[in-house]
Enzyme design. Structure first.
Site, PDB file in Angstrom:
ATOM      1  N   TYR A   1       0.857  -1.205   0.000  1.00  0.00           N
ATOM      2  CA  TYR A   1       0.000   0.000   0.000  1.00  0.00           C
ATOM      3  C   TYR A   1       0.881   1.239   0.000  1.00  0.00           C
ATOM      4  O   TYR A   1       1.838   1.326   0.774  1.00  0.00           O
ATOM      5  CB  TYR A   1      -0.902   0.021   1.241  1.00  0.00           C
ATOM      6  CG  TYR A   1      -2.346  -0.177   0.870  1.00  0.00           C
ATOM      7  CD1 TYR A   1      -2.967   0.708  -0.016  1.00  0.00           C
ATOM      8  CD2 TYR A   1      -3.090  -1.244   1.358  1.00  0.00           C
ATOM      9  CE1 TYR A   1      -4.278   0.519  -0.391  1.00  0.00           C
ATOM     10  CE2 TYR A   1      -4.402  -1.439   0.986  1.00  0.00           C
ATOM     11  CZ  TYR A   1      -5.000  -0.547   0.105  1.00  0.00           C
ATOM     12  OH  TYR A   1      -6.285  -0.731  -0.275  1.00  0.00           O
TER      13      TYR A   1
ATOM     14  N   GLU B   1      -0.530   4.792  -0.636  1.00  0.00           N
ATOM     15  CA  GLU B   1      -1.315   6.014  -0.913  1.00  0.00           C
ATOM     16  C   GLU B   1      -0.449   7.245  -0.696  1.00  0.00           C
ATOM     17  O   GLU B   1       0.306   7.323   0.274  1.00  0.00           O
ATOM     18  CB  GLU B   1      -2.540   6.052   0.001  1.00  0.00           C
ATOM     19  CG  GLU B   1      -3.689   5.244  -0.580  1.00  0.00           C
ATOM     20  CD  GLU B   1      -4.783   4.977   0.426  1.00  0.00           C
ATOM     21  OE1 GLU B   1      -4.480   4.336   1.451  1.00  0.00           O
ATOM     22  OE2 GLU B   1      -5.915   5.407   0.182  1.00  0.00           O
TER      23      GLU B   1
ATOM     24  N   ASP C   1      -6.171  13.506 -25.319  1.00  0.00           N
ATOM     25  CA  ASP C   1      -6.201  12.113 -24.872  1.00  0.00           C
ATOM     26  C   ASP C   1      -5.549  11.307 -25.987  1.00  0.00           C
ATOM     27  O   ASP C   1      -6.145  11.092 -27.049  1.00  0.00           O
ATOM     28  CB  ASP C   1      -7.654  11.672 -24.639  1.00  0.00           C
ATOM     29  CG  ASP C   1      -7.753  10.189 -24.260  1.00  0.00           C
ATOM     30  OD1 ASP C   1      -6.760   9.472 -24.401  1.00  0.00           O
ATOM     31  OD2 ASP C   1      -8.852   9.769 -23.850  1.00  0.00           O
TER      32      ASP C   1
ATOM     33  N   THR D   1      -3.541   6.054 -21.955  1.00  0.00           N
ATOM     34  CA  THR D   1      -3.369   4.719 -21.412  1.00  0.00           C
ATOM     35  C   THR D   1      -1.949   4.274 -21.754  1.00  0.00           C
ATOM     36  O   THR D   1      -1.286   4.860 -22.614  1.00  0.00           O
ATOM     37  CB  THR D   1      -4.379   3.723 -22.016  1.00  0.00           C
ATOM     38  OG1 THR D   1      -4.345   3.840 -23.436  1.00  0.00           O
ATOM     39  CG2 THR D   1      -5.784   3.990 -21.512  1.00  0.00           C
TER      40      THR D   1
ATOM     41  N   LYS E   1      -1.686   0.463 -25.060  1.00  0.00           N
ATOM     42  CA  LYS E   1      -2.064   0.323 -26.481  1.00  0.00           C
ATOM     43  C   LYS E   1      -0.794   0.368 -27.329  1.00  0.00           C
ATOM     44  O   LYS E   1       0.040  -0.527 -27.187  1.00  0.00           O
ATOM     45  CB  LYS E   1      -3.084   1.410 -26.838  1.00  0.00           C
ATOM     46  CG  LYS E   1      -4.388   1.273 -26.026  1.00  0.00           C
ATOM     47  CD  LYS E   1      -5.439   2.260 -26.464  1.00  0.00           C
ATOM     48  CE  LYS E   1      -6.756   2.001 -25.778  1.00  0.00           C
ATOM     49  NZ  LYS E   1      -7.046   2.883 -24.644  1.00  0.00           N
TER      50      LYS E   1
ATOM     51  N   ARG F   1      -1.578  -2.658 -18.650  1.00  0.00           N
ATOM     52  CA  ARG F   1      -2.900  -2.011 -18.644  1.00  0.00           C
ATOM     53  C   ARG F   1      -2.919  -0.946 -17.545  1.00  0.00           C
ATOM     54  O   ARG F   1      -2.738  -1.260 -16.363  1.00  0.00           O
ATOM     55  CB  ARG F   1      -3.954  -3.093 -18.368  1.00  0.00           C
ATOM     56  CG  ARG F   1      -5.378  -2.707 -18.564  1.00  0.00           C
ATOM     57  CD  ARG F   1      -6.206  -3.952 -18.781  1.00  0.00           C
ATOM     58  NE  ARG F   1      -5.894  -4.540 -20.065  1.00  0.00           N
ATOM     59  CZ  ARG F   1      -6.390  -4.111 -21.241  1.00  0.00           C
ATOM     60  NH1 ARG F   1      -7.255  -3.131 -21.274  1.00  0.00           N
ATOM     61  NH2 ARG F   1      -6.032  -4.690 -22.366  1.00  0.00           N
TER      62      ARG F   1
END
Ligand code: DSN
Length: 417
Positions: free
Chosen positions: A52, A54, A198, A224, A227, A233
């Protein structure tokens, strides 16, 4: 590899084995997919998933993040270098949350967002009424020109001057042409908008120096990473320093919780791969292959939206074959050729039916295919479109696709039995 999985969970293992066989034996033409390298896969399946973290490097809400910080900083530095960005946030879990965080940073609820309509090549998150973007913001959709099917920058400017959006968005998922970001910047400056791009589809072609880089012209760029960029991903946001704090706050604590640090490590690995000269050759070949595939399809009577492509992507109108996009996708599936049904501009069909199919070359180029193979594949695609109802014929084409794919093996190092 995967011996433990096989023993502990034969059900998941068996499904994974079948999926690997499908990827090996089929011609993957979905333009938003690719094949990651084994180093990227190893980072994804690593102990980084246990942590974790954060917050951001050196400002975490959990202890024990010394090495996580090093990995995230590496991903940030490599992304900055790849795109010449002043600031990068590598934590977005995927493209939609990246766009949401960018909007949170740049707009208040109800502000105007001007983006390309979904059925003209935009995206749900670019302002579709069923999506949060269309519910939270006042949407000003723009369209492609009905004759050329290309962006008409003068028409975009006229609409932007009339509507004065807070954010002008240059973002595309089914538009096959290169984008003039400099012209978009002029329009944004004239109407007083922030300019956002984008580049989820074209990021790899931009990193590979084959298409114009929007980063120098935009306030914020989202993408992203899985691609054309050929990473895991996930997503990232690149922005000017003046927006850095707002973007970081929008991602966390504004939207997300703990970042997926195994994915961030895999992003770092993929960015290092994209910084190599070989990646520029890859990006160049992706476009050469798309053009070759387009020529092969056109020669056999397929109508390509805009008449061709400048990128990795082709959008075909399948109506000349008296078939819908849905039926074409399904017939091609049976032949082991994977595409997706897609609306074409001014499509009379519903989005679940469509008049078009969308294809792209990132995956097959990663496999090593070149223009000659694209020519063969273009012929096979048209054979399918002409024989969509003929099961025997589709079986025969499937054999040809299989033989082609076997010449370009993938993941030979992974033995699943
Ligand atoms: N699903 C992505 C694509 O295929 O283009 C966009 O989110």
């Amino acid at each position: 590899m995967y011996g433990h999985l096989k023993e502990a969970d034969p059900a998941v293992y068996a499904i994974m084995r079948r999926e690997l066989a499908r990827q090996r034996e089929g011609a993957e033409l979905i333009p938003s997919e690719n094949l990651v390298s084994l180093p990227v896969l190893e980072a994804l399946g690593s102990v980084f998933t246990n942590k974790y973290s954060e917050g951001y490097p050196k400002k975490r809400y959990y202890g024990g993040n010394e090495f996580i910080d090093q990995s995230e900083e590496l991903a940030i530095e490599r992304a900055k270098q790849l795109f010449g960005a002043e600031h990068v946030n590598v934590q977005p879990l995927s493209g939609s949350p990246a766009n949401m965080a960018a909007y949170f940073a740049l707009m208040e609820r109800g502000d105007k967002l001007m983006g390309l309509k979904l059925d003209h090549g935009g995206h749900l998150t670019h302002g579709h009424p069923v999506n949060f973007s269309g519910k939270y913001y006042t949407i000003v959709p723009y369209e492609v020109d009905p004759t050329t099917e290309r962006l008409n920058y003068d028409a975009i400017e006229a609409l932007a001057m009339k509507e004065r959006p807070k954010v002008l968005l240059a973002g595309f998922t089914a538009y096959p042409r290169d984008i003039d970001y400099k012209r978009f910047r002029e329009i944004a400056d004239r109407c007083g908008a922030y300019l956002m791009a984008d580049i989820s589809h074209t990021a790899g072609l931009i990193a590979g120096k084959q298409l114009m880089n929007p980063v120098p012209y935009c306030d914020v760029v989202t993408t992203t990473t899985h691609k054309t960029l050929r990473g895991p991903r996930g997503a990232m946001i690149l922005c000017r320093q003046q927006h850095a704090q707002a973007i970081d706050k929008a991602v966390f604590p504004g939207l997300q919780g703990g970042p997926h640090e195994n994915v961030i490590a895999a992003k770092a690995v993929a960015f290092a791969e994209a910084l190599k000269p070989e990646f520029q050759a890859y990006a160049k070949q992706v476009i050469a292959n798309a053009k070759a595939l387009g020529e092969a399809l056109t020669a056999r009577g397929v109508r390509l939206v805009t008449g061709g492509t400048d990128t990795h992507l082709l959008l075909a109108d399948v109506r000349p074959f008296r078939i819908t996009g849905k039926a074409a996708e399904s017939a091609l599936d049976k032949a082991g050729i994977y595409v997706n049904k897609n609306t074409i501009p001014y499509d009379p069909e519903k989005p679940f039916v469509t008049s078009g199919i969308r294809m792209g070359t990132p995956t097959l180029t990663t496999r090593g295919m070149k223009e000659g193979e694209m020519k063969v594949l273009g012929g096979l695609i048209v054979d399918v479109l002409e024989n969509a109802e003929n099961g025997e014929r589709l079986k025969g084409i499937r054999e040809q696709v299989l033989a082609l794919c076997k010449r370009f093996p993938i993941y030979s190092e992974i033995q699943l039995s």
